[in-house]
Design a protein around this motif. Structure first.
Motif, PDB file in Angstrom:
ATOM      1  N   UNK A 223      70.225  50.913  17.255  1.00 39.08           N
ATOM      2  CA  UNK A 223      70.238  52.378  17.278  1.00 39.08           C
ATOM      3  C   UNK A 223      68.937  52.915  16.689  1.00 39.08           C
ATOM      4  N   UNK A 224      68.381  53.958  17.293  1.00 40.82           N
ATOM      5  CA  UNK A 224      67.283  54.723  16.701  1.00 40.82           C
ATOM      6  C   UNK A 224      67.801  56.124  16.399  1.00 40.82           C
ATOM      7  N   UNK A 267      59.365  56.864  24.282  1.00 43.16           N
ATOM      8  CA  UNK A 267      60.327  57.805  24.843  1.00 43.16           C
ATOM      9  C   UNK A 267      61.473  58.144  23.918  1.00 43.16           C
ATOM     10  N   UNK A 268      61.580  57.431  22.799  1.00 42.60           N
ATOM     11  CA  UNK A 268      62.730  57.588  21.909  1.00 42.60           C
ATOM     12  C   UNK A 268      62.358  58.170  20.540  1.00 42.60           C
ATOM     13  N   UNK A 269      61.057  58.253  20.228  1.00 40.46           N
ATOM     14  CA  UNK A 269      60.616  58.796  18.938  1.00 40.46           C
ATOM     15  C   UNK A 269      59.634  59.933  19.232  1.00 40.46           C
ATOM     16  N   UNK A 270      60.112  61.178  19.307  1.00 42.52           N
ATOM     17  CA  UNK A 270      59.236  62.300  19.640  1.00 42.52           C
ATOM     18  C   UNK A 270      58.126  62.475  18.609  1.00 42.52           C
ATOM     19  N   UNK A 271      56.972  63.009  19.015  1.00 44.98           N
ATOM     20  CA  UNK A 271      55.885  63.279  18.075  1.00 44.98           C
ATOM     21  C   UNK A 271      56.365  64.156  16.917  1.00 44.98           C
ATOM     22  N   UNK A 278      67.991  50.773  13.364  1.00 40.82           N
ATOM     23  CA  UNK A 278      69.193  50.213  12.777  1.00 40.82           C
ATOM     24  C   UNK A 278      69.792  49.103  13.622  1.00 40.82           C
ATOM     25  N   UNK A 279      70.421  48.142  12.951  1.00 41.14           N
ATOM     26  CA  UNK A 279      71.340  47.190  13.576  1.00 41.14           C
ATOM     27  C   UNK A 279      72.666  47.322  12.845  1.00 41.14           C
ATOM     28  N   UNK A 280      73.690  47.757  13.568  1.00 41.28           N
ATOM     29  CA  UNK A 280      75.022  47.895  12.987  1.00 41.28           C
ATOM     30  C   UNK A 280      76.017  47.227  13.927  1.00 41.28           C
ATOM     31  N   UNK A 297      70.453  64.164  11.752  1.00 44.05           N
ATOM     32  CA  UNK A 297      69.636  63.303  12.596  1.00 44.05           C
ATOM     33  C   UNK A 297      70.062  63.374  14.055  1.00 44.05           C
ATOM     34  N   UNK A 298      69.261  62.756  14.908  1.00 45.03           N
ATOM     35  CA  UNK A 298      69.542  62.699  16.335  1.00 45.03           C
ATOM     36  C   UNK A 298      69.464  61.258  16.808  1.00 45.03           C
ATOM     37  N   UNK A 299      70.534  60.773  17.424  1.00 48.53           N
ATOM     38  CA  UNK A 299      70.508  59.433  18.003  1.00 48.53           C
ATOM     39  C   UNK A 299      69.789  59.518  19.342  1.00 48.53           C
ATOM     40  N   UNK A 300      68.656  58.833  19.444  1.00 52.06           N
ATOM     41  CA  UNK A 300      67.843  58.886  20.668  1.00 52.06           C
ATOM     42  C   UNK A 300      67.905  57.589  21.472  1.00 52.06           C
ATOM     43  N   UNK A 301      68.488  56.546  20.878  1.00 51.91           N
ATOM     44  CA  UNK A 301      68.480  55.223  21.516  1.00 51.91           C
ATOM     45  C   UNK A 301      69.685  54.471  20.997  1.00 51.91           C
ATOM     46  N   UNK A 302      70.445  53.891  21.898  1.00 49.98           N
ATOM     47  CA  UNK A 302      71.591  53.079  21.476  1.00 49.98           C
ATOM     48  C   UNK A 302      71.848  52.012  22.515  1.00 49.98           C
TER      49      UNK A 302
END
Length: 446
Positions: A223-224, A267-271, A278-280, A297-302
């Motif tokens: 997850x990001x 594409x997953x971490x905006x400027x 994370x690894x969960x 926060x905002x989950x951008x990648x899973x």
């Protein structure tokens, strides 16, 4: 120091063992990622072995040890060479012992495994998972690093949020060690005795086999989470690390602009955003979403565990792979290794240094609690300024594990370990193992 040996005679005594003399291969097998440090670059760039050997079993390791003792040849042990400060670089030439062919998994049972030191960590986990187990911790170089190299030159990594560091009691059960005495022996160290060779850079014995405890294997989702404010991201990381109900393996937090160096994740971490990688366990995804919401926060990648097995792995953007990716974009960057102990010091250093020292946090357990450790990216200018940055951190109560030295005692613990020195005196009386790396030995005998 230049040493001269009768290499023709030495080759004859190594009959039956693979030897390497090609200059390009000698260069490749003499170096590691020391170039992360602008201090170490000029000190280590020209260091080379005269000969590399690749034994396939413990008997051949003993044979190499006997030849080195007979001729008083320096001997440096190497895993996969993924260290960052010259742990496996031969300062005085001689022989490099490449352990990559000592690669047998001897057994896995009841949460414990016995392995030869050249077993690659990813290959091991593939086998262990068939029985429901996995490594407790591993470095970001997981795909290529060996178990022996990790014990000899590493300290912690992905999984340290649960199990602390390698030196913590219970993380290594036993080690078989070949000595460099007149008649090389094989010793088995168990329990606390293992600390004699744990993170000793191979200065006091050739580890050939290890017995290690394992962790239950979980399906790890990746997850990001992004945040507009770094200190909020850090507080989120602390809350997740402290959360007893979460099953996690990795909590890595990077201040903006570090995310901009992760080309594959753009594409997953905006400027302008800080991020948590994370690894969960998949079973913890639902409560994770609630925690992310609490901190804005905002989950951008899973990715599910199955999806995470393909393509990029978030683990390879954390720990010192963060430094690797950043330096691929800007080679002038270097790094530090810091124990902040609490988020108040994180905030103070963030505000004091700003963009000069970009904060990258890895959360791990130390004495039963989760703390934030830093692998900060530093905009390097001069050795003097780097020294000032280190001194300021230490003056504010941070502990620096200096990655800009190849001396064992000057890097992390900053003290001479009498146990490791005494063991070296016993098993390497001529000081042939990885000479020049143990300050205690050099001060006592040179």
């Amino acid at each position: 120091m230049t040493l001269s040996f009768d290499w023709q005679a030495i080759h004859a005594e190594l009959t039956g063992i693979e030897t390497i003399t090609d200059s390009q291969q000698l260069t490749k097998l003499s170096l590691d990622y020391y170039h992360f440090s602008p201090i170490l670059q000029p000190q280590l760039a020209d260091k080379r072995a005269d000969l590399v050997v690749r034994p396939v079993n413990e008997a051949q390791v003993q044979q190499v040890a006997q030849v080195c003792v007979r001729h008083k040849i320096p001997l440096t042990v190497r895993g996969a060479g993924t260290g960052n400060y010259g742990q496996c670089i031969p300062l005085m030439g001689g022989i490099v012992l490449d352990t990559s062919r000592l690669d047998q998994i001897l057994w896995i049972k009841d949460g414990v495994a016995a392995v030869e030191v050249g077993v690659k960590m990813a290959a091991f986990d593939k086998q262990a998972r068939l029985q429901g187990w996995e490594l407790r911790m591993y470095p970001s170089t997981y795909r290529t690093a060996t178990l022996g190299g990790f014990i000899g030159g590493g300290s912690g990594g992905i999984g340290s949020i649960n199990y602390g560091q390698l030196r913590d009691r219970g993380n290594v059960y036993s080690a078989r060690v070949v000595t460099l005495e007149d008649h090389p022996q094989i010793l088995t160290l168990r329990g606390d005795e293992v600390q004699s060779v744990n993170h000793a850079y191979g200065t006091n014995g050739i580890i050939t086999q290890l017995e290690i405890p394992l962790a239950p294997a979980y399906p790890w989702a990746e997850v990001i989470v992004t945040f507009g404010d770094f200190l909020t991201a850090a507080r989120f990381g602390q809350a997740l690390s402290d959360g007893d109900g979460f099953v996690k393996k990795l909590v890595s937090v990077c201040a903006d602009p570090i995310g901009s160096y992760f080309t594959a994740l753009q594409g997953f971490i905006p400027p302008g955003q800080s991020c948590a990688l994370l690894m969960v366990a998949e079973s913890s995804l639902e409560p994770l979403q609630a925690l992310v919401q609490d901190y804005g926060g905002t989950i951008t990648y899973q990715k599910t565990a199955q999806e995470a097995q393909k393509g990029i792995s978030l683990a390879e953007f954390t720990w010192n792979h963060t430094t690797l990716h950043a330096r691929a974009v800007d080679p002038s960057l270097t790094y530090l290794q810091t124990f902040y102990f609490d988020l108040e010091r994180v905030a103070a250093m963030y505000e004091h240094f700003g963009d000069e020292v970009m904060i990258h946090l890895e959360f791990l357990r130390v004495e039963g609690r989760a703390i934030a450790a830093g692998l900060q990216l530093v905009r390097y200018t001069t050795p003097e300024r780097l020294g000032e940055i280190i001194e300021y951190h230490e003056a504010q109560g941070c502990a620096i594990a200096n990655p800009h030295t190849y001396i064992l005692e000057d890097g992390g613990r900053k003290v001479i370990d009498p146990l490791q020195l005494a063991f070296k005196e016993q098993v390497d009386p001529y000081g042939l193992l990885n000479p020049g790396k143990m300050r205690a030995w050099e001060e006592k005998f040179n």
